[in-house]
Design a protein around this motif. Structure first.
Motif, PDB file in Angstrom:
ATOM      1  N   ASP A  24       6.568  -1.586  -2.062  1.00 58.26           N
ATOM      2  CA  ASP A  24       6.236  -2.723  -2.914  1.00 58.26           C
ATOM      3  C   ASP A  24       5.317  -2.250  -4.046  1.00 58.26           C
ATOM      4  OD1 ASP A  24       5.342  -5.087  -4.077  1.00 58.26           O
ATOM      5  OD2 ASP A  24       4.930  -6.072  -2.175  1.00 58.26           O
ATOM      6  N   ILE A  25       5.814  -2.293  -5.264  1.00 54.42           N
ATOM      7  CA  ILE A  25       5.064  -1.800  -6.429  1.00 54.42           C
ATOM      8  C   ILE A  25       3.805  -2.630  -6.649  1.00 54.42           C
ATOM      9  CG2 ILE A  25       5.142  -1.470  -8.924  1.00 54.42           C
ATOM     10  CD1 ILE A  25       8.095  -0.736  -8.595  1.00 54.42           C
ATOM     11  N   SER A  26       3.836  -3.919  -6.372  1.00 54.19           N
ATOM     12  CA  SER A  26       2.674  -4.779  -6.632  1.00 54.19           C
ATOM     13  C   SER A  26       1.512  -4.476  -5.686  1.00 54.19           C
ATOM     14  CB  SER A  26       3.068  -6.262  -6.502  1.00 54.19           C
ATOM     15  OG  SER A  26       3.395  -6.563  -5.159  1.00 54.19           O
ATOM     16  N   ALA A  74       5.254   8.673   7.991  1.00 55.00           N
ATOM     17  CA  ALA A  74       5.639   9.776   7.095  1.00 55.00           C
ATOM     18  C   ALA A  74       5.353   9.409   5.641  1.00 55.00           C
ATOM     19  CB  ALA A  74       7.108  10.128   7.281  1.00 55.00           C
ATOM     20  N   ALA A  75       5.662   8.191   5.262  1.00 57.58           N
ATOM     21  CA  ALA A  75       5.390   7.748   3.892  1.00 57.58           C
ATOM     22  C   ALA A  75       3.884   7.719   3.644  1.00 57.58           C
ATOM     23  CB  ALA A  75       6.004   6.376   3.648  1.00 57.58           C
ATOM     24  N   ASN A  76       3.136   7.221   4.612  1.00 58.83           N
ATOM     25  CA  ASN A  76       1.690   7.128   4.482  1.00 58.83           C
ATOM     26  C   ASN A  76       1.064   8.512   4.297  1.00 58.83           C
ATOM     27  OD1 ASN A  76      -0.745   5.908   4.332  1.00 58.83           O
ATOM     28  ND2 ASN A  76      -0.842   5.244   6.461  1.00 58.83           N
ATOM     29  N   GLN A  77       1.562   9.507   5.009  1.00 58.49           N
ATOM     30  CA  GLN A  77       1.048  10.874   4.880  1.00 58.49           C
ATOM     31  C   GLN A  77       1.345  11.453   3.506  1.00 58.49           C
ATOM     32  OE1 GLN A  77       2.794  12.895   8.231  1.00 58.49           O
ATOM     33  NE2 GLN A  77       1.014  12.504   9.520  1.00 58.49           N
ATOM     34  N   SER A  78       2.387  10.958   2.861  1.00 60.92           N
ATOM     35  CA  SER A  78       2.756  11.427   1.524  1.00 60.92           C
ATOM     36  C   SER A  78       2.074  10.622   0.427  1.00 60.92           C
ATOM     37  CB  SER A  78       4.270  11.344   1.331  1.00 60.92           C
ATOM     38  OG  SER A  78       4.930  12.135   2.277  1.00 60.92           O
ATOM     39  N   GLY A  79       1.191   9.712   0.811  1.00 65.28           N
ATOM     40  CA  GLY A  79       0.497   8.886  -0.166  1.00 65.28           C
ATOM     41  C   GLY A  79       1.306   7.708  -0.654  1.00 65.28           C
ATOM     42  N   MET A  80       2.354   7.336   0.073  1.00 61.18           N
ATOM     43  CA  MET A  80       3.200   6.199  -0.296  1.00 61.18           C
ATOM     44  C   MET A  80       3.126   5.147   0.791  1.00 61.18           C
ATOM     45  SD  MET A  80       6.669   7.967  -1.566  1.00 61.18           S
ATOM     46  CE  MET A  80       6.690   9.454  -2.489  1.00 61.18           C
ATOM     47  N   ARG A  81       3.689   3.995   0.486  1.00 58.30           N
ATOM     48  CA  ARG A  81       3.829   2.921   1.470  1.00 58.30           C
ATOM     49  C   ARG A  81       5.304   2.652   1.682  1.00 58.30           C
ATOM     50  NH1 ARG A  81      -0.149  -1.655   1.676  1.00 58.30           N
ATOM     51  NH2 ARG A  81       1.754  -2.748   2.155  1.00 58.30           N
ATOM     52  N   ALA A  82       5.705   2.529   2.918  1.00 57.87           N
ATOM     53  CA  ALA A  82       7.060   2.092   3.243  1.00 57.87           C
ATOM     54  C   ALA A  82       6.946   0.643   3.702  1.00 57.87           C
ATOM     55  CB  ALA A  82       7.663   2.977   4.326  1.00 57.87           C
ATOM     56  N   ASP A  83       7.365  -0.296   2.841  1.00 57.14           N
ATOM     57  CA  ASP A  83       7.174  -1.717   3.122  1.00 57.14           C
ATOM     58  C   ASP A  83       8.398  -2.407   3.700  1.00 57.14           C
ATOM     59  OD1 ASP A  83       4.413  -2.019   2.145  1.00 57.14           O
ATOM     60  OD2 ASP A  83       5.291  -1.497   0.213  1.00 57.14           O
ATOM     61  N   VAL A  84       9.578  -1.976   3.295  1.00 56.97           N
ATOM     62  CA  VAL A  84      10.788  -2.657   3.738  1.00 56.97           C
ATOM     63  C   VAL A  84      11.973  -1.697   3.587  1.00 56.97           C
ATOM     64  CG1 VAL A  84      11.327  -3.656   1.472  1.00 56.97           C
ATOM     65  CG2 VAL A  84      12.094  -4.832   3.529  1.00 56.97           C
ATOM     66  N   ILE A 117      11.947   4.751  -2.295  1.00 52.85           N
ATOM     67  CA  ILE A 117      11.265   6.024  -2.051  1.00 52.85           C
ATOM     68  C   ILE A 117      12.079   6.974  -1.177  1.00 52.85           C
ATOM     69  CG2 ILE A 117       8.955   5.102  -2.422  1.00 52.85           C
ATOM     70  CD1 ILE A 117       8.616   5.003   0.653  1.00 52.85           C
ATOM     71  N   ARG A 118      13.129   6.453  -0.525  1.00 56.78           N
ATOM     72  CA  ARG A 118      13.956   7.297   0.335  1.00 56.78           C
ATOM     73  C   ARG A 118      15.285   6.612   0.584  1.00 56.78           C
ATOM     74  NH1 ARG A 118      14.805   7.689   6.000  1.00 56.78           N
ATOM     75  NH2 ARG A 118      15.159   9.808   6.697  1.00 56.78           N
ATOM     76  N   THR A 119      16.327   7.412   0.675  1.00 55.63           N
ATOM     77  CA  THR A 119      17.628   6.885   1.076  1.00 55.63           C
ATOM     78  C   THR A 119      18.077   7.619   2.328  1.00 55.63           C
ATOM     79  OG1 THR A 119      18.876   8.441  -0.299  1.00 55.63           O
ATOM     80  CG2 THR A 119      18.295   6.316  -1.293  1.00 55.63           C
ATOM     81  N   SER A 168      13.623  -3.624   9.423  1.00 58.30           N
ATOM     82  CA  SER A 168      12.227  -3.252   9.608  1.00 58.30           C
ATOM     83  C   SER A 168      12.043  -1.770   9.312  1.00 58.30           C
ATOM     84  CB  SER A 168      11.795  -3.510  11.050  1.00 58.30           C
ATOM     85  OG  SER A 168      11.864  -4.877  11.346  1.00 58.30           O
ATOM     86  N   VAL A 169      10.861  -1.435   8.847  1.00 57.90           N
ATOM     87  CA  VAL A 169      10.523  -0.034   8.636  1.00 57.90           C
ATOM     88  C   VAL A 169      10.243   0.581  10.002  1.00 57.90           C
ATOM     89  CG1 VAL A 169       8.857   1.554   7.587  1.00 57.90           C
ATOM     90  CG2 VAL A 169       9.547  -0.517   6.365  1.00 57.90           C
TER      91      VAL A 169
END
Length: 107
Positions: free
Chosen positions: A102-104, A51-61, A86-88, A43-44
């Motif tokens: 998720d790119i889609s 943090a991803a959302n604030q950077s304009g990204m989505r953390a899905d899985v 997006i992150r390791t 789970s995310v």
């Protein structure tokens, strides 16, 4: 707190995209190569999600794999969906967590 049991029951495709130039110096079309590795789907974490959302990204899985198998791939496929890594993160030397978007789902 003990970590949940690792089952390695998810198959994911790690995708490497190679670009370059032909003999005349012109760019060639990107070439994708993929390989399958076993993973754990996690789970995310709430903090990663925000943090991803604030950077304009989505953390899905998040997928956990053996660190030795990761070769800095930026794309991943699982269950018919394509994700961008997006992150390791590596909390233990043997394993690495790949936080994916998720790119889609992008507009």
């Amino acid at each position: 707190m003990s970590k949940q049991k690792r089952l390695w029951n998810e198959a994911v495709q790690l995708i490497k995209v190679t670009t370059g130039e032909d003999a005349g110096g012109y760019p060639i079309d990107p070439v994708e190569s993929s390989r399958e590795v076993l993973a754990n789907e996690l789970s995310v974490k709430r903090s990663e999600f925000y943090a991803a959302n604030q950077s304009g990204m989505r953390a899905d899985v998040v997928f956990e794999i053996h660190a030795i198998e990761y070769e800095d791939e930026k794309l991943l496929e699982h269950a018919g969906k394509r994700y961008e890594v997006i992150r390791t993160y590596s909390s233990e030397p043997e394993y690495i967590e790949l936080t994916c978007s998720d790119i889609s789902q992008r507009a």
